[in-house]
Design an enzyme around this catalytic site. Structure first.
Site, PDB file in Angstrom:
ATOM      1  N   CYS A   1     -14.154  -0.545  -7.689  1.00  0.00           N
ATOM      2  CA  CYS A   1     -15.216   0.096  -6.911  1.00  0.00           C
ATOM      3  C   CYS A   1     -15.643   1.399  -7.573  1.00  0.00           C
ATOM      4  O   CYS A   1     -16.246   2.262  -6.949  1.00  0.00           O
ATOM      5  CB  CYS A   1     -14.770   0.315  -5.464  1.00  0.00           C
ATOM      6  SG  CYS A   1     -13.352   1.405  -5.319  1.00  0.00           S
TER       7      CYS A   1
ATOM      8  N   ASP B   1       0.863  -1.177   0.000  1.00  0.00           N
ATOM      9  CA  ASP B   1       0.000   0.000   0.000  1.00  0.00           C
ATOM     10  C   ASP B   1       0.902   1.231   0.000  1.00  0.00           C
ATOM     11  O   ASP B   1       2.056   1.165   0.414  1.00  0.00           O
ATOM     12  CB  ASP B   1      -0.897   0.014   1.252  1.00  0.00           C
ATOM     13  CG  ASP B   1      -2.136   0.886   1.080  1.00  0.00           C
ATOM     14  OD1 ASP B   1      -3.233   0.333   0.839  1.00  0.00           O
ATOM     15  OD2 ASP B   1      -2.026   2.123   1.184  1.00  0.00           O
TER      16      ASP B   1
HETATM   17  N1  SAH Z   1      -8.425  -4.081   0.426  1.00  0.00           N
HETATM   18  C1  SAH Z   1      -8.539  -3.114   1.504  1.00  0.00           C
HETATM   19  C2  SAH Z   1      -9.086  -1.800   1.041  1.00  0.00           C
HETATM   20  C3  SAH Z   1      -8.301  -1.099  -0.046  1.00  0.00           C
HETATM   21  S1  SAH Z   1      -8.682   0.591  -0.238  1.00  0.00           S
HETATM   22  C4  SAH Z   1      -9.374  -3.726   2.628  1.00  0.00           C
HETATM   23  O1  SAH Z   1      -9.940  -4.823   2.458  1.00  0.00           O
HETATM   24  O2  SAH Z   1      -9.448  -3.121   3.699  1.00  0.00           O
HETATM   25  C5  SAH Z   1      -7.476   1.142  -1.329  1.00  0.00           C
HETATM   26  C6  SAH Z   1      -6.081   1.326  -0.755  1.00  0.00           C
HETATM   27  O3  SAH Z   1      -5.228   1.685  -1.841  1.00  0.00           O
HETATM   28  C7  SAH Z   1      -5.905   2.423   0.277  1.00  0.00           C
HETATM   29  O4  SAH Z   1      -5.371   1.851   1.444  1.00  0.00           O
HETATM   30  C8  SAH Z   1      -4.873   3.411  -0.334  1.00  0.00           C
HETATM   31  O5  SAH Z   1      -3.935   3.879   0.618  1.00  0.00           O
HETATM   32  C9  SAH Z   1      -4.193   2.548  -1.351  1.00  0.00           C
HETATM   33  N2  SAH Z   1      -3.631   3.194  -2.543  1.00  0.00           N
HETATM   34  C10 SAH Z   1      -4.183   4.152  -3.316  1.00  0.00           C
HETATM   35  N3  SAH Z   1      -3.425   4.373  -4.405  1.00  0.00           N
HETATM   36  C11 SAH Z   1      -2.351   3.548  -4.307  1.00  0.00           C
HETATM   37  C12 SAH Z   1      -1.212   3.290  -5.132  1.00  0.00           C
HETATM   38  N4  SAH Z   1      -1.031   3.920  -6.296  1.00  0.00           N
HETATM   39  N5  SAH Z   1      -0.335   2.340  -4.736  1.00  0.00           N
HETATM   40  C13 SAH Z   1      -0.526   1.701  -3.569  1.00  0.00           C
HETATM   41  N6  SAH Z   1      -1.571   1.872  -2.767  1.00  0.00           N
HETATM   42  C14 SAH Z   1      -2.472   2.795  -3.123  1.00  0.00           C
END
Ligand code: SAH
Length: 392
Positions: free
Chosen positions: A336, A248
């Site tokens: 989403c 992340d």
């Molecule tokens: N799968 C998780 C929810 C994901 S939400 C669960 O079940 O709880 C999306 C996530 O993507 C967020 O934590 C955000 O910090 C991260 N994110 C957004 N853009 C990103 C990128 N380019 N690279 C890595 N992480 C990213």
């Protein structure tokens, strides 16, 4: 009661019980009306169609509370809230799951209002002038109907600007000394930070999909991309994954992810702070491979205009994921973005497999958890779709 009179021929969508009235459909408004106040929606001929909240600044000028000629008052909101909570009691709340969405806005007949329950704390998000107008009344009813004492408000989302509302966060009722709450999800424990976390603190919409991933993960080397606080990671480890690497871009989310793994007594795993787009390329160049990859990116498209750019983003990460998967590997991939429907998403993933030279099949289709229902008269409530693909 002030009234909002529609242009001739513009009553069709209200008659189909769609709850949104766009500014372009409005002929005029009669009477004194305040932001979020209640209006009668009338056809051009003066027939009663609905009772709605008024949003003077928004393109969505009114949102329907009821299609019946009934008072919109505290009793009305009590009935709506009770029925939403009752539906969850009946169908979704299990002794080993203490966090769920109690109220999902339009889908539960309360446009603009989101209420999530994290153990003994409610987190409320008010998105529209109408939900704002009734917020204090709603807060009272929520405590009365749940028997709880604490409501934390997380009305800090951009869409409020479209309604002319500024962000609001903090305790609406009661207080707790620590914003970190421990919840259980199918018996697994997670710390949810309702003050600092994303959205209301946790991605509850993925609950059933996290369990599914847990059941598919046995003996696999798993890569969990966009892992946030490790939801899929914890389920995969508990399901017997051989290893899990979680990535992340948020260091805070990763730190909580580590805590969540140890809270459940699960083995140490790899946490990577990185941009997933770059990380997948790096892994490709290093010839790293996995038996299972989860892709749960943030929303790439909020509007139809952004769909093309979103499609390129999805294609990119899915293509790279197919390349990193070993034969018989499983890709669990989500979107989403409301603007990307299930059919388009499938086409994008198919294009990604083709360009990656991967022969793959869909073995399951996933969706948002049942505490995020979709009212049939409000298809806009659908947003999360996922595919479980098997690479052959
Ligand atoms: N799968 C998780 C929810 C994901 S939400 C669960 O079940 O709880 C999306 C996530 O993507 C967020 O934590 C955000 O910090 C991260 N994110 C957004 N853009 C990103 C990128 N380019 N690279 C890595 N992480 C990213």
């Amino acid at each position: 009661m002030p009234s909002l009179i529609l242009k001739p021929g513009r009553e069709k969508s209200v008659l189909r019980r769609h709850p949104w009235i766009f500014s372009g459909a409005v002929q005029r408004v009669d009477g004194e009306i305040v932001s979020g106040g209640t209006v009668d929606v009338l056809s051009s001929k003066g027939d009663f169609l609905a009772r709605a909240s008024y949003s003077p600044q928004s393109q969505i000028r009114a949102r329907v509370w009821t299609f019946d000629d009934e008072p919109v008052d505290k009793d009305f909101f009590r009935r709506q809230i009770k029925s939403a909570i009752h539906a969850r009691d009946t169908w979704h709340l299990t002794p080993d799951t203490s966090a769920l969405r109690l109220i999902y806005a339009e889908s539960d007949g309360i446009p603009g209002l989101i209420v999530d329950r994290y153990a003994d704390v409610l987190v409320l998000q008010s998105l529209t002038a109408g939900s704002e107008y009734w917020k204090e009344t709603i807060a009272d009813i929520l405590l009365e109907e749940t028997g709880l004492q604490t409501i934390y408000e997380r009305s800090d989302v951009d869409v409020r600007e479209l309604e002319g509302l500024s962000p609001q966060v903090g305790f609406l009722r009661g207080t707790i000394s620590n914003s970190r709450i421990t919840i259980s999800e199918y018996g697994l424990k997670f710390i949810v930070d309702v003050e600092h976390g994303h959205k209301t603190g946790f991605y509850l919409d993925q609950r059933v999909n996290r369990r599914r991933v847990g059941r598919l993960a046995r003996d696999r080397d798993v890569l969990n991309c966009f892992c946030y606080t490790g939801g899929f990671t914890v389920h995969a480890l508990a399901g017997g994954a051989k290893s899990v690497a979680s990535a992340d871009s948020s260091a805070d989310a990763l730190a909580l992810g580590r805590e969540n793994v140890s809270l459940n007594g699960l083995p140490e795993s790899e946490w990577i702070e990185a941009d997933v787009f770059q990380l997948l390329r790096k892994f490709r160049d290093q010839n790293r491979s996995f038996d299972m990859i989860v892709l749960d990116p943030p929303k790439f498209a909020s509007t139809v205009a952004q769909v093309e750019k979103a499609a390129r983003g999805y294609k990119d990460i899915n293509l790279l994921a197919f390349k990193l998967l070993r034969p018989n590997g499983i890709l669990v991939t989500f979107s989403c973005s409301g603007g990307v429907d299930a059919y388009l998403f499938q086409k994008i993933v198919a294009g990604a497999a083709l360009d990656a030279g991967a022969d793959a099949q869909i073995i399951e289709r996933l969706s948002q958890s049942p505490d995020h229902p979709v009212a049939l008269n409000f298809p806009e409530g659908t947003y999360l779709k996922g595919l479980v693909c098997l690479k052959r």
